[in-house]
Design a protein around this motif. Structure first.
Motif, PDB file in Angstrom:
ATOM      1  N   ILE A   1      -1.661  14.599   8.382  1.00 56.89           N
ATOM      2  CA  ILE A   1      -1.614  15.282   7.231  1.00 56.89           C
ATOM      3  C   ILE A   1      -2.351  15.064   6.047  1.00 56.89           C
ATOM      4  O   ILE A   1      -3.053  15.717   5.583  1.00 56.89           O
ATOM      5  N   LYS A   2      -2.732  13.667   5.968  1.00 59.49           N
ATOM      6  CA  LYS A   2      -3.844  13.236   5.328  1.00 59.49           C
ATOM      7  C   LYS A   2      -5.089  13.711   5.339  1.00 59.49           C
ATOM      8  O   LYS A   2      -5.976  14.288   4.666  1.00 59.49           O
ATOM      9  N   LEU A   3      -5.555  13.934   6.588  1.00 52.06           N
ATOM     10  CA  LEU A   3      -6.683  14.375   7.074  1.00 52.06           C
ATOM     11  C   LEU A   3      -6.856  16.126   6.767  1.00 52.06           C
ATOM     12  O   LEU A   3      -7.919  16.626   6.065  1.00 52.06           O
ATOM     13  N   PHE A   4      -5.713  16.758   7.135  1.00 48.48           N
ATOM     14  CA  PHE A   4      -5.751  18.049   6.714  1.00 48.48           C
ATOM     15  C   PHE A   4      -5.773  18.499   5.088  1.00 48.48           C
ATOM     16  O   PHE A   4      -6.252  19.203   4.670  1.00 48.48           O
ATOM     17  N   GLN A   5      -5.100  17.223   4.588  1.00 54.02           N
ATOM     18  CA  GLN A   5      -5.095  17.619   2.890  1.00 54.02           C
ATOM     19  C   GLN A   5      -6.425  17.240   2.659  1.00 54.02           C
ATOM     20  O   GLN A   5      -6.625  18.064   1.479  1.00 54.02           O
ATOM     21  N   HIS A   6      -7.164  16.605   2.999  1.00 51.51           N
ATOM     22  CA  HIS A   6      -8.497  16.328   2.315  1.00 51.51           C
ATOM     23  C   HIS A   6      -9.296  17.453   2.920  1.00 51.51           C
ATOM     24  O   HIS A   6     -10.209  17.833   2.127  1.00 51.51           O
ATOM     25  N   SER A   7      -9.335  17.985   4.053  1.00 51.99           N
ATOM     26  CA  SER A   7      -9.922  19.130   4.492  1.00 51.99           C
ATOM     27  C   SER A   7      -9.656  20.512   3.557  1.00 51.99           C
ATOM     28  O   SER A   7     -10.451  21.248   3.402  1.00 51.99           O
ATOM     29  N   LYS A   8      -8.530  20.435   3.082  1.00 52.98           N
ATOM     30  CA  LYS A   8      -8.152  21.489   2.085  1.00 52.98           C
ATOM     31  C   LYS A   8      -8.724  21.670   1.039  1.00 52.98           C
ATOM     32  O   LYS A   8      -8.964  22.660   0.529  1.00 52.98           O
ATOM     33  N   THR A   9      -9.508  20.568   0.536  1.00 55.60           N
ATOM     34  CA  THR A   9     -10.205  20.394  -0.767  1.00 55.60           C
ATOM     35  C   THR A   9     -11.588  20.818  -0.162  1.00 55.60           C
ATOM     36  O   THR A   9     -12.513  20.315  -1.114  1.00 55.60           O
TER      37      THR A   9
ATOM     38  N   ASN B   1     -12.904   9.759   9.489  1.00 56.51           N
ATOM     39  CA  ASN B   1     -11.544   9.595   9.795  1.00 56.51           C
ATOM     40  C   ASN B   1     -11.259  10.616  10.857  1.00 56.51           C
ATOM     41  O   ASN B   1     -10.132  10.239  11.543  1.00 56.51           O
ATOM     42  N   LYS B   2     -11.902  11.580  10.909  1.00 55.12           N
ATOM     43  CA  LYS B   2     -11.370  12.497  12.060  1.00 55.12           C
ATOM     44  C   LYS B   2     -11.624  11.724  13.287  1.00 55.12           C
ATOM     45  O   LYS B   2     -10.662  12.097  14.316  1.00 55.12           O
ATOM     46  N   HIS B   3     -12.733  11.191  13.772  1.00 55.34           N
ATOM     47  CA  HIS B   3     -13.065  10.594  14.605  1.00 55.34           C
ATOM     48  C   HIS B   3     -12.145   9.415  15.162  1.00 55.34           C
ATOM     49  O   HIS B   3     -11.945   9.139  16.245  1.00 55.34           O
ATOM     50  N   ARG B   4     -11.950   8.682  14.203  1.00 51.96           N
ATOM     51  CA  ARG B   4     -10.937   7.787  13.988  1.00 51.96           C
ATOM     52  C   ARG B   4      -9.456   8.076  14.473  1.00 51.96           C
ATOM     53  O   ARG B   4      -8.833   7.489  15.298  1.00 51.96           O
ATOM     54  N   LEU B   5      -9.221   9.137  13.716  1.00 50.58           N
ATOM     55  CA  LEU B   5      -7.850   9.810  14.321  1.00 50.58           C
ATOM     56  C   LEU B   5      -7.808  10.286  15.714  1.00 50.58           C
ATOM     57  O   LEU B   5      -6.741   9.893  16.583  1.00 50.58           O
ATOM     58  N   GLU B   6      -8.908  10.896  16.147  1.00 48.15           N
ATOM     59  CA  GLU B   6      -8.974  11.206  17.677  1.00 48.15           C
ATOM     60  C   GLU B   6      -8.880  10.032  18.501  1.00 48.15           C
ATOM     61  O   GLU B   6      -8.347  10.213  19.493  1.00 48.15           O
ATOM     62  N   GLY B   7      -9.629   9.022  18.198  1.00 49.49           N
ATOM     63  CA  GLY B   7      -9.389   7.797  19.018  1.00 49.49           C
ATOM     64  C   GLY B   7      -7.966   7.522  18.862  1.00 49.49           C
ATOM     65  O   GLY B   7      -7.430   6.711  20.159  1.00 49.49           O
ATOM     66  N   PHE B   8      -7.434   7.333  17.843  1.00 47.17           N
ATOM     67  CA  PHE B   8      -6.124   6.774  17.644  1.00 47.17           C
ATOM     68  C   PHE B   8      -5.020   7.705  18.677  1.00 47.17           C
ATOM     69  O   PHE B   8      -4.177   6.991  19.339  1.00 47.17           O
ATOM     70  N   LEU B   9      -5.217   9.121  18.762  1.00 46.27           N
ATOM     71  CA  LEU B   9      -4.386   9.835  19.462  1.00 46.27           C
ATOM     72  C   LEU B   9      -4.714   9.701  21.012  1.00 46.27           C
ATOM     73  O   LEU B   9      -3.920   9.591  21.715  1.00 46.27           O
TER      74      LEU B   9
END
Length: 104
Positions: A18-26, A33-41
């Motif tokens: 959600i935080k990543l999408f909110q950030h991309s919405k702007t 952070n996108k790559h960190r999230l991919e690694g997290f998943l």
């Protein structure tokens, strides 16, 4: 204990999405952070905490929460825009964007 770990992991992943999408919405791309999230998943999948399908479901849920439409709906809207742009379909652009969004 595993169930609690799964719930905690899923909630954290959803919050990060959600935080990543909110950030991309702007209109800001946050590749770090996108790559960190991919690694997290991927780590969650590797450890057996979530399945690939659960990850996709979380992605869809977060996208819908932030953008109010599914990923497929957004892609279809973008494709429609590209097609109109490439074919010089002026009628498409004569319709105000707010009206086009209502008809999605």
């Amino acid at each position: 204990m595993i169930t609690k770990t799964k719930e905690v992991f899923q909630q954290e992943a959803l919050n990060r999405l959600i935080k990543l999408f909110q950030h991309s919405k702007t209109s800001k791309t946050d590749q770090k952070n996108k790559h960190r999230l991919e690694g997290f998943l991927h780590a969650g999948e590797y450890l057996g905490i979530i399945t690939h399908e659960e990850g996709i479901d979380m992605l869809e849920q977060a996208h819908f929460e932030v953008f109010g439409e599914s990923i497929k709906q957004k892609q279809a809207r973008k494709d429609q825009y590209r097609t109109a742009l490439n074919s010089d379909d002026l009628d498409f652009f004569d319709t105000p964007a707010i009206e086009r969004l209502k008809n999605k």
